[in-house]
Design a protein around this motif. Structure first.
Motif, PDB file in Angstrom:
ATOM      1  N   LYS A  97      46.577 -37.252  74.286  1.00 42.92           N
ATOM      2  CA  LYS A  97      47.773 -37.377  75.116  1.00 42.92           C
ATOM      3  C   LYS A  97      47.807 -38.721  75.816  1.00 42.92           C
ATOM      4  O   LYS A  97      48.872 -39.316  75.998  1.00 42.92           O
ATOM      5  CB  LYS A  97      47.799 -36.239  76.139  1.00 42.92           C
ATOM      6  CG  LYS A  97      49.023 -36.235  77.035  1.00 42.92           C
ATOM      7  CD  LYS A  97      48.968 -35.066  78.006  1.00 42.92           C
ATOM      8  CE  LYS A  97      50.187 -35.068  78.922  1.00 42.92           C
ATOM      9  NZ  LYS A  97      50.132 -33.942  79.893  1.00 42.92           N
ATOM     10  N   LEU A 125      45.037 -33.637  73.370  1.00 40.73           N
ATOM     11  CA  LEU A 125      46.184 -32.735  73.329  1.00 40.73           C
ATOM     12  C   LEU A 125      45.712 -31.286  73.384  1.00 40.73           C
ATOM     13  O   LEU A 125      44.585 -30.971  73.009  1.00 40.73           O
ATOM     14  CB  LEU A 125      46.991 -32.958  72.047  1.00 40.73           C
ATOM     15  CG  LEU A 125      47.748 -34.280  71.917  1.00 40.73           C
ATOM     16  CD1 LEU A 125      48.369 -34.382  70.525  1.00 40.73           C
ATOM     17  CD2 LEU A 125      48.829 -34.394  72.966  1.00 40.73           C
ATOM     18  N   LYS A 126      46.597 -30.416  73.824  1.00 38.90           N
ATOM     19  CA  LYS A 126      46.266 -28.994  73.847  1.00 38.90           C
ATOM     20  C   LYS A 126      46.070 -28.481  72.425  1.00 38.90           C
ATOM     21  O   LYS A 126      46.569 -29.043  71.461  1.00 38.90           O
ATOM     22  CB  LYS A 126      47.384 -28.218  74.539  1.00 38.90           C
ATOM     23  CG  LYS A 126      47.571 -28.573  76.002  1.00 38.90           C
ATOM     24  CD  LYS A 126      48.705 -27.763  76.617  1.00 38.90           C
ATOM     25  CE  LYS A 126      48.908 -28.124  78.079  1.00 38.90           C
ATOM     26  NZ  LYS A 126      50.025 -27.359  78.690  1.00 38.90           N
ATOM     27  N   ARG A 127      45.366 -27.376  72.319  1.00 36.28           N
ATOM     28  CA  ARG A 127      45.108 -26.805  70.994  1.00 36.28           C
ATOM     29  C   ARG A 127      46.380 -26.313  70.325  1.00 36.28           C
ATOM     30  O   ARG A 127      46.460 -26.282  69.098  1.00 36.28           O
ATOM     31  CB  ARG A 127      44.105 -25.651  71.103  1.00 36.28           C
ATOM     32  CG  ARG A 127      42.706 -26.089  71.482  1.00 36.28           C
ATOM     33  CD  ARG A 127      41.744 -24.928  71.506  1.00 36.28           C
ATOM     34  NE  ARG A 127      40.392 -25.358  71.825  1.00 36.28           N
ATOM     35  CZ  ARG A 127      39.500 -25.761  70.939  1.00 36.28           C
ATOM     36  NH1 ARG A 127      39.834 -25.790  69.658  1.00 36.28           N
ATOM     37  NH2 ARG A 127      38.290 -26.138  71.304  1.00 36.28           N
ATOM     38  N   THR A 129      50.645 -26.744  70.601  1.00 34.07           N
ATOM     39  CA  THR A 129      51.804 -27.376  71.219  1.00 34.07           C
ATOM     40  C   THR A 129      53.068 -26.940  70.489  1.00 34.07           C
ATOM     41  O   THR A 129      53.039 -26.612  69.299  1.00 34.07           O
ATOM     42  CB  THR A 129      51.705 -28.912  71.173  1.00 34.07           C
ATOM     43  OG1 THR A 129      51.699 -29.344  69.801  1.00 34.07           O
ATOM     44  CG2 THR A 129      50.444 -29.396  71.868  1.00 34.07           C
ATOM     45  N   SER A 131      57.458 -27.728  69.956  1.00 36.04           N
ATOM     46  CA  SER A 131      58.459 -28.788  70.034  1.00 36.04           C
ATOM     47  C   SER A 131      59.820 -28.227  69.673  1.00 36.04           C
ATOM     48  O   SER A 131      59.934 -27.258  68.912  1.00 36.04           O
ATOM     49  CB  SER A 131      58.097 -29.948  69.098  1.00 36.04           C
ATOM     50  OG  SER A 131      58.076 -29.520  67.744  1.00 36.04           O
ATOM     51  N   ILE A 147      55.690 -25.598  65.789  1.00 39.41           N
ATOM     52  CA  ILE A 147      54.428 -25.276  66.448  1.00 39.41           C
ATOM     53  C   ILE A 147      53.345 -26.098  65.763  1.00 39.41           C
ATOM     54  O   ILE A 147      53.238 -26.090  64.535  1.00 39.41           O
ATOM     55  CB  ILE A 147      54.097 -23.775  66.355  1.00 39.41           C
ATOM     56  CG1 ILE A 147      55.156 -22.947  67.080  1.00 39.41           C
ATOM     57  CG2 ILE A 147      52.718 -23.496  66.942  1.00 39.41           C
ATOM     58  CD1 ILE A 147      54.946 -21.454  66.957  1.00 39.41           C
ATOM     59  N   LYS A 148      52.557 -26.824  66.554  1.00 40.40           N
ATOM     60  CA  LYS A 148      51.528 -27.686  65.997  1.00 40.40           C
ATOM     61  C   LYS A 148      50.160 -27.310  66.551  1.00 40.40           C
ATOM     62  O   LYS A 148      50.022 -26.980  67.726  1.00 40.40           O
ATOM     63  CB  LYS A 148      51.824 -29.159  66.328  1.00 40.40           C
ATOM     64  CG  LYS A 148      53.112 -29.682  65.735  1.00 40.40           C
ATOM     65  CD  LYS A 148      53.333 -31.138  66.112  1.00 40.40           C
ATOM     66  CE  LYS A 148      54.654 -31.664  65.560  1.00 40.40           C
ATOM     67  NZ  LYS A 148      54.902 -33.073  65.938  1.00 40.40           N
ATOM     68  N   LYS A 158      45.781 -31.660  61.209  1.00 42.13           N
ATOM     69  CA  LYS A 158      46.926 -31.091  61.925  1.00 42.13           C
ATOM     70  C   LYS A 158      47.565 -30.001  61.075  1.00 42.13           C
ATOM     71  O   LYS A 158      47.844 -30.206  59.898  1.00 42.13           O
ATOM     72  CB  LYS A 158      47.951 -32.181  62.240  1.00 42.13           C
ATOM     73  CG  LYS A 158      49.185 -31.687  62.986  1.00 42.13           C
ATOM     74  CD  LYS A 158      50.038 -32.855  63.470  1.00 42.13           C
ATOM     75  CE  LYS A 158      50.535 -33.704  62.326  1.00 42.13           C
ATOM     76  NZ  LYS A 158      51.405 -34.810  62.767  1.00 42.13           N
ATOM     77  N   THR A 160      50.902 -27.536  60.977  1.00 44.34           N
ATOM     78  CA  THR A 160      52.236 -27.479  61.554  1.00 44.34           C
ATOM     79  C   THR A 160      53.039 -26.349  60.931  1.00 44.34           C
ATOM     80  O   THR A 160      53.043 -26.180  59.705  1.00 44.34           O
ATOM     81  CB  THR A 160      52.985 -28.809  61.325  1.00 44.34           C
ATOM     82  OG1 THR A 160      52.214 -29.886  61.856  1.00 44.34           O
ATOM     83  CG2 THR A 160      54.345 -28.793  62.005  1.00 44.34           C
TER      84      THR A 160
END
Length: 469
Positions: A97, A125-127, A129, A131, A147-148, A158, A160
């Protein structure tokens, strides 16, 4: 944006009883102070340690490639510059972040007089996240929920999940992204998806369920993507009035295709460039790895941009492509090229140039399109800056053709066919740049070279998208 901090020696305690320093130790403190001050002023320094603080699930060895260049710095200016570059590389990984940099004097038994320690203070970053955003395509818009799960294994991976609902297309899917350690541009992607689209210009609806793998990598000045895609396609009629040619295409097919894309992009902006060039070459081979579809498809895009007088920009673009059916099976309506509309040959309806049947446009196996554009600042501006910089006056000249070729004939016959029945248009309008997301155009168009069956838009035409001719 982060900051590169260099801790100053001026913040060290002063002398005196109030600061807890005995006058007997003043000479020792003066020597230490002078030595530390000299470190910051010395032109030659050595980076002894590079530390990363704040790591949780991220593996430290994965980040070593991104920060190793800091050790090569030989003076304080280089240390600050290389630390900033390393910070940018860490942020590019998409797993932090925030990243802050602190440069300090080396301390400890093994510290050199000109030694420095660089510390990167990171916030992961959070586990999980989420958007929500909107996207603009070729004259269509969509709402995207995602959702990631970033950095799930600790080395930049990553996962997604994404759902998109648009004016012409609805999709959902899952993708897994894995970069190569030390070479973020080299990465592997696995996608699972379902896409349902409506194509009113062809009275066609299509549902694709598929899987694809992509390998992306840079090579010299070019970027390459190798892709395999396996998709189960279901074609149907969008309306009862669909032509027989469209009904004939309805049903289920399997497509397995290998493709390669090469891109050279020196433009300063993808939405409204002021300088630079773009070259994109794409080849697709279907049928070699199975499936019902069997063809070879070539597509090319070229764009040149150059600053002109009084802040204006001249732009020239050229598109072209050919599809060669392999074997006796004809090409599918879902694989052919389409041309026309506010994002390509302006002044014509959306994808309404070329072969058609009973008002339904069937696409073509060969096409070309070219454009000349002049973008100028708005007239009568009082000063530069502000909202007015997002608008440009737009003058254009477009031309193109879309057709089917008889591949039993030679190249000269093919060129003659592409040179016949050229559609072209000219006009002027206003263009609005929406950051680096998309651009909007409102043009007054004069379509020329109209052929029987073409659908035109004589007058005001609105366009929104990312890729424009």
């Amino acid at each position: 944006m982060g900051t590169v901090h260099a801790r100053s020696v001026d913040s060290y305690p002063m002398y005196g009883r109030d600061m807890g320093v005995n006058t007997d130790d003043m000479e020792m403190m003066e020597a230490v102070q002078e030595t530390k001050q000299e470190v910051l002023e010395n032109k030659n320094v050595v980076v002894q340690h590079v530390n990363i603080e704040g790591l949780g699930r991220t593996k430290e060895d994965y980040l070593g490639y991104e920060i190793s260049d800091v050790f090569t710095a030989r003076n304080l200016v280089e240390v600050m510059r290389k630390s900033h570059e390393a910070r940018q590389r860490l942020l590019r990984l998409g797993i932090f972040k925030d990243v802050e940099v602190v440069i300090d004097i080396s301390e400890g038994a093994n510290a050199l007089p000109n030694g420095l320690d660089v510390t990167f203070e990171v916030t992961e970053l959070k586990r999980l996240t989420g958007s929500y955003n909107t996207m603009v395509g070729n004259n269509e818009g969509s709402m995207v929920l995602g959702i990631k799960l970033p950095n799930i294994i600790g080395r930049g991976e990553k996962l997604t999940f994404q759902f998109s609902y648009g004016t012409k297309e609805t999709s959902y899917g899952m993708s897994f992204f894995k970069p190569q350690s030390g070479y973020y541009e080299r990465n592997f992607t696995l996608n699972l998806y379902k896409v349902t689209g409506q194509f009113p210009w062809s009275s066609l609806k299509e549902t694709d369920r598929g899987v694809s793998t992509e390998l992306s990598f840079p090579l010299w000045m070019t970027d390459h993507t190798l892709k395999w895609e396996g998709v189960w396609r279901e074609l149907g009629c969008l309306a009862r009035s669909a032509s027989f040619a469209v009904r004939e295409e309805s049903g289920h097919t399997l497509k397995s295709a290998l493709s390669h894309t090469m891109v050279v992009d020196t433009r300063n902006s993808a939405i409204l460039p002021q300088r630079g060039a773009l070259l994109r070459l794409n080849q697709e081979l279907a049928g070699y790895t199975g499936g019902d579809a069997s063809f070879l498809k070539e597509d090319v895009e070229l764009q040149l941009n150059k600053p002109f007088i009084w802040g204006s920009v001249l732009s020239a673009s050229l598109w072209g492509g050919m599809l060669f059916p392999l074997g006796r099976q004809p090409s599918s309506i879902a694989d052919r090229f389409y041309l026309g509309g506010p994002t390509s040959v302006r002044g014509f309806g959306m994808y309404s140039i070329g072969p058609q049947s009973e008002g339904d446009y069937l696409g073509g196996e060969a096409y070309w399109a070219g454009g000349l554009h002049l973008y100028t600042p708005l007239p009568f501006r009082s000063n530069k800056g502000g909202l007015a910089d997002l608008f440009k006056t737009h003058f254009f000249l477009n031309a193109g053709n879309l057709c089917n070729l008889n591949y039993g004939e030679g190249p000269r016959a093919h060129l003659q066919k592409l040179a016949e029945c050229i559609r072209w248009s000219y006009g002027a309008g206003i263009m609005l740049r929406l950051g680096n997301i998309a651009r909007l155009e409102l043009n007054y168009c004069f379509p020329m070279g109209v052929q029987s069956g073409d659908r035109i838009c004589d007058g005001v035409q609105f366009g929104a998208g990312i890729r424009f001719l």
